[in-house]
Enzyme design. Sequence first.
Site, short mmCIF file in Angstrom:
data_model
loop_
_atom_site.label_atom_id
_atom_site.label_comp_id
_atom_site.label_asym_id
_atom_site.label_seq_id
_atom_site.Cartn_x
_atom_site.Cartn_y
_atom_site.Cartn_z
N ASP A 67 0.82 -1.21 0.00
CA ASP A 67 0.00 0.00 0.00
C ASP A 67 0.86 1.26 0.00
O ASP A 67 2.07 1.20 0.19
CB ASP A 67 -0.96 0.00 1.21
N ASN A 136 -7.31 -2.96 14.40
CA ASN A 136 -8.72 -3.11 13.97
C ASN A 136 -8.90 -4.30 13.02
O ASN A 136 -9.98 -4.47 12.46
CB ASN A 136 -9.22 -1.82 13.32
N GLU A 143 -9.60 -1.78 5.34
CA GLU A 143 -10.19 -1.44 6.65
C GLU A 143 -11.51 -2.18 6.85
O GLU A 143 -12.20 -2.53 5.88
CB GLU A 143 -10.46 0.07 6.71
#
Length: 246
Positions: A67, A136, A143
């Site tokens: 990324d 997370n 995400e």
Amino acid sequence: MTRETFPHEGALAESLARRLADAITAQPSIVLGLPTGRTPLAMYAELVRLTQAEQIDWSRVRTFNLDEFVGLGDSEPGSYRAFMHERLFKHVNIHREHIGFLDGRATDLEAECARYESAIAAADGLDLVVLGIGANGHIGFNEPADTLAARTHRVILDDATRAGNALWFRGDVRAVPREALTMGMATILSARRVTLMATGEAKAEAVCAMLEGGITTRLPASFLQLHPDVQVLLDEPAGECLPIRR
Ligand code: PGA
């Protein structure tokens, strides 16, 4: 998924660096997917040490990083491209044209994502992708969400993810870009082998859910349960909510 727990993060870093060095020796034209972040820092330092001590040849190795931030290119200090240059690429004899990276400054970001997918396909796919995991449960910058994108795409970063990246921007979370480009879940899951590393108790809950919970877009790493060859390397704090290894 197999899991291994190490007594401390230094031992994990050494073990993973050894495996990567051995993988390059066994397959000199290996195609690697590589992560950035705090977790792999010690691993890259050890991999550079091994490369120099054992003259490991990177001349045929190809890499694709997971990324990059939107708006940042290789000369910006907070970019992942700059991170990789400093920690790995400038220390090994990899060819510049063998380094695959998303260009966060591309004028057409959609075309840039498509270009990246084509470049990975043209390299005959990723042999081994190394991943970290967010607290997370994100992998790459995929995400938690209602739906996940399959292929390389543009994402809006969670506040927690931006906070976790503030250290690359002199601790100033406001300086962390709000968007990024990332390999998608299918890009990652198409790799022939996956190794995920996690250290520290802040990751324990996500690691536990990834290994033991259901597969859910709310914890993108849980999709790794669908992959036939995943190694999970943990230090003790990151593995602490797990039962004894089965
Ligand atoms: P970290 O990031 O290594 O900085 O904790 C890992 C990740 O978000 O994938």
